[in-house]
Design an enzyme around this catalytic site. Structure first.
Site, PDB file in Angstrom:
ATOM      1  N   CYS A 227      -4.485  -0.975  -1.899  1.00 56.67           N
ATOM      2  CA  CYS A 227      -4.527   0.475  -2.160  1.00 56.67           C
ATOM      3  C   CYS A 227      -5.392   0.736  -3.401  1.00 56.67           C
ATOM      4  O   CYS A 227      -5.085   0.257  -4.505  1.00 56.67           O
ATOM      5  CB  CYS A 227      -3.101   0.960  -2.410  1.00 56.67           C
ATOM      6  SG  CYS A 227      -2.997   2.682  -2.878  1.00 56.67           S
TER       7      CYS A 227
ATOM      8  N   CYS B  83     -11.037   4.002  -0.541  1.00 60.12           N
ATOM      9  CA  CYS B  83      -9.707   4.424  -0.115  1.00 60.12           C
ATOM     10  C   CYS B  83      -9.416   3.697   1.195  1.00 60.12           C
ATOM     11  O   CYS B  83     -10.292   3.597   2.059  1.00 60.12           O
ATOM     12  CB  CYS B  83      -9.667   5.937   0.085  1.00 60.12           C
ATOM     13  SG  CYS B  83      -8.113   6.503   0.811  1.00 60.12           S
ATOM     14  N   THR B  84      -8.186   3.189   1.303  1.00 62.31           N
ATOM     15  CA  THR B  84      -7.823   2.392   2.481  1.00 62.31           C
ATOM     16  C   THR B  84      -8.119   3.086   3.811  1.00 62.31           C
ATOM     17  O   THR B  84      -8.410   2.434   4.793  1.00 62.31           O
ATOM     18  CB  THR B  84      -6.304   2.115   2.453  1.00 62.31           C
ATOM     19  OG1 THR B  84      -5.634   3.336   2.151  1.00 62.31           O
ATOM     20  CG2 THR B  84      -5.961   1.058   1.447  1.00 62.31           C
ATOM     21  N   HIS B  85      -7.990   4.412   3.828  1.00 62.86           N
ATOM     22  CA  HIS B  85      -8.080   5.133   5.101  1.00 62.86           C
ATOM     23  C   HIS B  85      -9.515   5.421   5.553  1.00 62.86           C
ATOM     24  O   HIS B  85      -9.765   5.604   6.732  1.00 62.86           O
ATOM     25  CB  HIS B  85      -7.378   6.489   4.981  1.00 62.86           C
ATOM     26  CG  HIS B  85      -5.891   6.406   4.950  1.00 62.86           C
ATOM     27  ND1 HIS B  85      -5.209   5.619   4.057  1.00 62.86           N
ATOM     28  CD2 HIS B  85      -4.943   7.014   5.712  1.00 62.86           C
ATOM     29  CE1 HIS B  85      -3.901   5.759   4.253  1.00 62.86           C
ATOM     30  NE2 HIS B  85      -3.724   6.595   5.256  1.00 62.86           N
TER      31      HIS B  85
ATOM     32  N   THR C 144      -5.848   3.510  -5.039  1.00 56.99           N
ATOM     33  CA  THR C 144      -5.195   4.335  -6.056  1.00 56.99           C
ATOM     34  C   THR C 144      -4.252   3.466  -6.890  1.00 56.99           C
ATOM     35  O   THR C 144      -4.239   3.545  -8.122  1.00 56.99           O
ATOM     36  CB  THR C 144      -4.415   5.499  -5.389  1.00 56.99           C
ATOM     37  OG1 THR C 144      -5.288   6.186  -4.487  1.00 56.99           O
ATOM     38  CG2 THR C 144      -3.910   6.475  -6.415  1.00 56.99           C
TER      39      THR C 144
ATOM     40  N   ASP D 197       0.876  -1.171   0.000  1.00 56.54           N
ATOM     41  CA  ASP D 197       0.000   0.000   0.000  1.00 56.54           C
ATOM     42  C   ASP D 197       0.913   1.221   0.000  1.00 56.54           C
ATOM     43  O   ASP D 197       2.113   1.105   0.282  1.00 56.54           O
ATOM     44  CB  ASP D 197      -0.892  -0.022   1.256  1.00 56.54           C
ATOM     45  CG  ASP D 197      -1.820   1.178   1.318  1.00 56.54           C
ATOM     46  OD1 ASP D 197      -2.389   1.541   0.279  1.00 56.54           O
ATOM     47  OD2 ASP D 197      -1.970   1.772   2.399  1.00 56.54           O
ATOM     48  N   SER D 198       0.328   2.394  -0.268  1.00 63.73           N
ATOM     49  CA  SER D 198       1.126   3.608  -0.199  1.00 63.73           C
ATOM     50  C   SER D 198       1.580   3.872   1.244  1.00 63.73           C
ATOM     51  O   SER D 198       2.539   4.597   1.462  1.00 63.73           O
ATOM     52  CB  SER D 198       0.304   4.789  -0.705  1.00 63.73           C
ATOM     53  OG  SER D 198      -0.911   4.864   0.010  1.00 63.73           O
TER      54      SER D 198
ATOM     55  N   GLU E  92      -4.185  10.669   9.164  1.00 63.98           N
ATOM     56  CA  GLU E  92      -2.779  10.427   9.519  1.00 63.98           C
ATOM     57  C   GLU E  92      -2.313  11.381  10.611  1.00 63.98           C
ATOM     58  O   GLU E  92      -1.368  11.085  11.332  1.00 63.98           O
ATOM     59  CB  GLU E  92      -1.907  10.497   8.276  1.00 63.98           C
ATOM     60  CG  GLU E  92      -2.317   9.399   7.312  1.00 63.98           C
ATOM     61  CD  GLU E  92      -1.220   8.868   6.432  1.00 63.98           C
ATOM     62  OE1 GLU E  92      -0.243   9.585   6.204  1.00 63.98           O
ATOM     63  OE2 GLU E  92      -1.358   7.725   5.959  1.00 63.98           O
TER      64      GLU E  92
ATOM     65  N   TYR F  84      -0.295   8.527  -2.578  1.00 65.97           N
ATOM     66  CA  TYR F  84      -0.406   8.239  -4.007  1.00 65.97           C
ATOM     67  C   TYR F  84      -1.571   9.037  -4.614  1.00 65.97           C
ATOM     68  O   TYR F  84      -1.610   9.258  -5.811  1.00 65.97           O
ATOM     69  CB  TYR F  84      -0.695   6.759  -4.245  1.00 65.97           C
ATOM     70  CG  TYR F  84       0.464   5.799  -4.072  1.00 65.97           C
ATOM     71  CD1 TYR F  84       1.701   6.212  -3.588  1.00 65.97           C
ATOM     72  CD2 TYR F  84       0.314   4.460  -4.420  1.00 65.97           C
ATOM     73  CE1 TYR F  84       2.751   5.309  -3.444  1.00 65.97           C
ATOM     74  CE2 TYR F  84       1.353   3.554  -4.284  1.00 65.97           C
ATOM     75  CZ  TYR F  84       2.570   3.977  -3.794  1.00 65.97           C
ATOM     76  OH  TYR F  84       3.593   3.073  -3.660  1.00 65.97           O
ATOM     77  N   GLY F  85      -2.504   9.407  -3.745  1.00 68.03           N
ATOM     78  CA  GLY F  85      -3.791   9.927  -4.203  1.00 68.03           C
ATOM     79  C   GLY F  85      -3.740  11.226  -4.987  1.00 68.03           C
ATOM     80  O   GLY F  85      -4.706  11.593  -5.638  1.00 68.03           O
TER      81      GLY F  85
HETATM   82  N1  DGL Z   1      -3.827   3.988  -0.082  1.00 70.33           N
HETATM   83  C1  DGL Z   1      -4.473   5.078  -0.783  1.00 70.33           C
HETATM   84  C2  DGL Z   1      -5.771   4.570  -1.419  1.00 70.33           C
HETATM   85  O1  DGL Z   1      -6.368   3.609  -0.987  1.00 70.33           O
HETATM   86  C3  DGL Z   1      -4.781   6.245   0.142  1.00 70.33           C
HETATM   87  C4  DGL Z   1      -3.585   7.025   0.611  1.00 70.33           C
HETATM   88  C5  DGL Z   1      -2.830   7.707  -0.525  1.00 70.33           C
HETATM   89  O2  DGL Z   1      -3.289   8.714  -1.104  1.00 70.33           O
HETATM   90  O3  DGL Z   1      -1.762   7.214  -0.815  1.00 70.33           O
HETATM   91  O4  DGL Z   1      -6.220   5.149  -2.378  1.00 70.33           O
END
Ligand code: DGL
Length: 261
Positions: free
Chosen positions: A72, A179-181, A74, A9-10, A148, A41-42
């Site tokens: 992830c 999105c993971t978060h 993205t 993941d990012s 975060e 990454y977003g």
């Molecule tokens: N892991 C990214 C996603 O699920 C979220 C965090 C990022 O922007 O890197 O899209």
């Protein structure tokens, strides 16, 4: 068969999928790479995200993984297909489980990073299966930094969620947390959209699909030993260990620096 399953993941968010995997596949060895040197990454371009994804996948391939899971959204939006073509092992992501879960709905909000929304992947896949679906894509770039920074329960999180989402109130039946978060902001997202809206997260179904795939390919680990969980981060491992606790259901004992990055 005792070879590990790899995930990248990012950052930390993909640990939610790793938590589900650990529950569902308690004898599988798991290796997680958080590309914290390049997060987020977003807001990156598709080409950049693709290159990061290829680098992460090659690092995990060097660990002799038997299955690659990309939690992830993205990275999946920009790199899943390419990695499925490039790698000699099965590769799965979170898009397909997310789509399966929203399929019965007709008025669907997609909440994701700007890069995921701009890829159009979710929008086109939903319409392929349900041409009558009304889709409301919303990029929520402030959600990841809020989480975060530990502001998930702060009143400012509600303010931001209301700003992004209140225009959708009474317009949608379901919202895909793409999105993971975002699962960490579930209460504020729910409050902004209304209690009747279904919030959909793909982590559990993604883990189930991994289990089915391993079973079908006879790749499940037959040894019933306590599994090993290895963690790598491309930036500060100690920070990863600390923040990772927010997302992972178990203790993270040790994090190593990913030497490839
Ligand atoms: N892991 C990214 C996603 O699920 C979220 C965090 C990022 O922007 O890197 O899209």
């Amino acid at each position: 068969m005792h070879r590990p399953i790899g995930l990248f993941d990012s950052g930390f968010g993909g640990l939610t999928v790793m938590t589900e995997l650990a529950k569902l596949l308690p004898y599988e060895n798991l290796i997680y790479l958080g590309d914290t040197a390049h997060v987020p990454y977003g807001n990156k371009s598709p080409a950049t995200v693709l290159q990061y994804a290829i680098d992460n996948a090659s690092f995990l391939m060097s660990k002799n993984i038997k299955l690659l899971i990309i939690p992830c959204h993205t990275a999946c939006s920009h790199a899943l297909k390419t990695l499925q073509e490039l790698l000699s092992i099965p590769v799965i992501g979170v898009i397909q489980p997310g789509l399966a879960l929203v399929q019965p709905k007709n008025r669907i909000a997609i909440l994701a990073t700007t890069s995921t929304i701009e890829s159009g992947v979710y929008q086109s896949e939903i319409l392929k299966h349900n041409p009558k679906a009304q889709i409301f894509p919303v990029s929520c770039p402030l959600f990841v930094p809020l989480i975060e920074e530990g502001f998930s329960n702060h009143p400012c999180a509600q303010l931001v969620a209301n700003t992004y989402l209140q225009p959708l109130k009474n317009k949608v039946d379901a919202a895909l947390l793409a999105c993971t978060h975002y699962p960490l902001l579930r209460p504020v997202i729910q409050a902004a959209l209304g209690a009747e809206v279904d919030l959909i997260e793909p982590a559990e179904l993604c883990a189930q699909q991994a289990k089915e795939l391993l079973a079908k390919s006879q790749l499940l680990n037959p040894q019933k030993n306590r599994p090993t969980y290895e963690f790598y981060a491309s930036d500060d491992p100690e920070k990863f260990r600390q923040y990772g606790k927010l997302f992972f259901g178990l203790e993270i004992e040790k994090v190593e620096k990913n030497k490839n990055s």
